[in-house]
Scaffold this motif. Structure first.
Motif, short mmCIF file in Angstrom:
data_model
loop_
_atom_site.label_atom_id
_atom_site.label_comp_id
_atom_site.label_asym_id
_atom_site.label_seq_id
_atom_site.Cartn_x
_atom_site.Cartn_y
_atom_site.Cartn_z
N GLY A 80 -3.01 11.30 0.61
CA GLY A 80 -4.12 10.40 0.31
C GLY A 80 -3.80 9.33 -0.71
N VAL A 81 -2.53 8.92 -0.84
CA VAL A 81 -2.14 7.90 -1.82
C VAL A 81 -2.03 6.55 -1.13
N ARG A 82 -2.89 5.61 -1.49
CA ARG A 82 -2.90 4.28 -0.88
C ARG A 82 -2.05 3.32 -1.71
N ILE A 83 -1.65 2.22 -1.06
CA ILE A 83 -0.90 1.16 -1.72
C ILE A 83 -1.84 0.12 -2.31
N THR A 84 -2.91 -0.18 -1.60
CA THR A 84 -3.89 -1.17 -2.03
C THR A 84 -5.27 -0.53 -2.11
N PRO A 85 -6.17 -1.12 -2.86
CA PRO A 85 -7.47 -0.46 -3.08
C PRO A 85 -8.43 -0.52 -1.90
N GLU A 86 -8.20 -1.47 -0.95
CA GLU A 86 -9.14 -1.56 0.16
C GLU A 86 -8.40 -1.95 1.43
N ALA A 87 -9.08 -1.79 2.56
CA ALA A 87 -8.47 -2.12 3.85
C ALA A 87 -8.68 -3.59 4.17
N ALA A 88 -7.98 -4.06 5.22
CA ALA A 88 -8.05 -5.47 5.60
C ALA A 88 -8.98 -5.64 6.79
N GLY A 89 -10.26 -5.90 6.53
CA GLY A 89 -11.22 -6.17 7.59
C GLY A 89 -11.39 -5.00 8.53
N PRO A 90 -11.58 -5.28 9.82
CA PRO A 90 -11.85 -4.19 10.78
C PRO A 90 -10.64 -3.31 11.02
N ARG A 91 -9.45 -3.81 10.76
CA ARG A 91 -8.25 -3.00 10.96
C ARG A 91 -8.03 -2.17 9.70
N TRP A 92 -8.81 -1.12 9.58
CA TRP A 92 -8.88 -0.34 8.35
C TRP A 92 -7.57 0.34 7.99
N TYR A 93 -6.67 0.52 8.98
CA TYR A 93 -5.44 1.25 8.72
C TYR A 93 -4.36 0.38 8.09
N GLU A 94 -4.59 -0.95 8.00
CA GLU A 94 -3.59 -1.83 7.43
C GLU A 94 -3.87 -2.09 5.95
N ALA A 95 -2.84 -2.61 5.27
CA ALA A 95 -2.98 -2.89 3.84
C ALA A 95 -3.90 -4.07 3.62
N GLY A 96 -4.65 -4.03 2.54
CA GLY A 96 -5.54 -5.12 2.19
C GLY A 96 -5.58 -5.32 0.69
N GLY A 97 -5.63 -6.58 0.22
CA GLY A 97 -5.66 -6.85 -1.20
C GLY A 97 -4.30 -6.74 -1.85
N GLU A 98 -4.28 -6.85 -3.17
CA GLU A 98 -3.02 -6.79 -3.92
C GLU A 98 -2.61 -5.34 -4.14
N PRO A 99 -1.31 -5.05 -4.09
CA PRO A 99 -0.84 -3.68 -4.37
C PRO A 99 -1.26 -3.24 -5.77
N THR A 100 -1.54 -1.97 -5.91
CA THR A 100 -1.96 -1.43 -7.20
C THR A 100 -0.77 -1.17 -8.12
N HIS A 101 0.47 -1.11 -7.56
CA HIS A 101 1.66 -0.83 -8.36
C HIS A 101 2.78 -1.81 -8.00
N HIS A 102 3.77 -1.89 -8.86
CA HIS A 102 4.86 -2.85 -8.68
C HIS A 102 5.97 -2.32 -7.77
N VAL A 103 6.21 -1.03 -7.79
CA VAL A 103 7.30 -0.43 -7.01
C VAL A 103 6.71 0.63 -6.07
N LEU A 104 7.10 0.58 -4.80
CA LEU A 104 6.69 1.58 -3.82
C LEU A 104 7.86 2.53 -3.61
N HIS A 105 7.71 3.75 -4.06
CA HIS A 105 8.77 4.75 -3.97
C HIS A 105 8.45 5.68 -2.80
N TYR A 106 9.14 5.45 -1.67
CA TYR A 106 8.88 6.27 -0.48
C TYR A 106 9.73 7.53 -0.54
N THR A 107 9.22 8.52 -1.23
CA THR A 107 9.94 9.79 -1.35
C THR A 107 9.49 10.79 -0.31
N PHE A 108 8.24 10.69 0.15
CA PHE A 108 7.71 11.65 1.12
C PHE A 108 7.98 11.19 2.54
N SER A 109 8.22 12.15 3.42
CA SER A 109 8.32 11.84 4.84
C SER A 109 6.93 11.54 5.38
#
Length: 243
Positions: A80-109
């Motif tokens: 349940g960890v998101r990259i951005t605080p809200e979704a982009a319009g009707p396509r709720w599964y895509e990123a929307g808005g500015e990222p909440t953090h500077h570095v995205l560490h993809y450690t989980f599969s």
């Protein structure tokens, strides 16, 4: 070393002056090997031992750190960890808005069923994107995530494609790396075979069954099962040697 004095760093990542890094590295190296040779510590921390070695070495140095909470995030739909605080319009599964953090560490599969259900305790989803499968390169074309996968999987998929498009072909590059093998294709075939087997078909939805003395076992439709240890897959074996 007092636990309260240990900095909550990995160092993953860390911004540090090279002189300070040189000063702490010998002790970091020494402590990491001591932890590795300790059976109890090795069993408890495994591949994270060198991270703990750094934290202990920094506390002993002592080396003070400024922890920037927004420096890094470990995005994951499973947790349940998101990259951005809200979704982009009707396509709720895509990123929307500015990222909440500077570095995205993809450690989980990132593991999903074909229907887009995140696999929390199962590492064999029909769609998976795990950096550990691409240590020597990435295939030129990766299938997209299921439509309802949240932004973490979509952003990583897009960034990988940007990298693949910009990279020159050659040895140890993208087209040389095949897609990782997965047991899900075999499991799907075994699941389809259930409908042709009288005994297997009757097991679907039955139970609860008992797995030894450990708890209940439920055999569900679509080849899914619930065990005392979490979700699993089940299907029809072609012969007893596969059981």
């Amino acid at each position: 070393t007092k636990v309260a004095n240990m900095p909550p760093v990995g160092p993953s990542p860390i911004l540090i002056h090279v002189d300070l890094l040189r000063a702490v590295t010998p002790l970091w190296y020494e402590l990491s090997w001591k932890l590795k040779r300790d059976p109890e510590a090795n069993a408890a921390y495994g591949w994270m031992l060198e991270m703990w070695g750094y934290s202990v070495a920094a506390a002993r140095a002592p080396l003070k750190h400024l922890v920037v909470e927004r420096l890094q995030i470990e995005p994951s739909q499973q947790f349940g960890v998101r990259i951005t605080p809200e979704a982009a319009g009707p396509r709720w599964y895509e990123a929307g808005g500015e990222p909440t953090h500077h570095v995205l560490h993809y450690t989980f599969s990132h593991e999903f069923s074909r229907d887009g259900v995140p696999m929390v305790d199962n590492r064999d989803g029909e769609w998976k994107l795990d950096k550990r499968a691409f240590q020597r390169g990435v295939p030129r074309d990766l299938p997209p995530p299921p439509r309802c996968a949240l932004e973490a999987a979509w952003v990583l998929w897009r960034k990988l494609h940007e990298t693949m498009e910009a990279a020159a072909p050659g040895p140890n590059h993208w087209e040389d790396a095949p897609l990782p093998a997965s047991p899900t294709a075999v499991l799907a075939a075994r699941t389809r075979a259930l409908s042709s087997l009288g005994v297997g078909a009757r097991l679907v939805g039955s139970g609860p069954w008992r797995w030894g003395g450990d708890g209940d076992l439920y055999l569900l439709r679509g080849g899914w099962a619930m065990t005392p240890w979490g979700s699993a897959r089940w299907g029809a074996a072609q012969n007893w040697h596969e059981v």
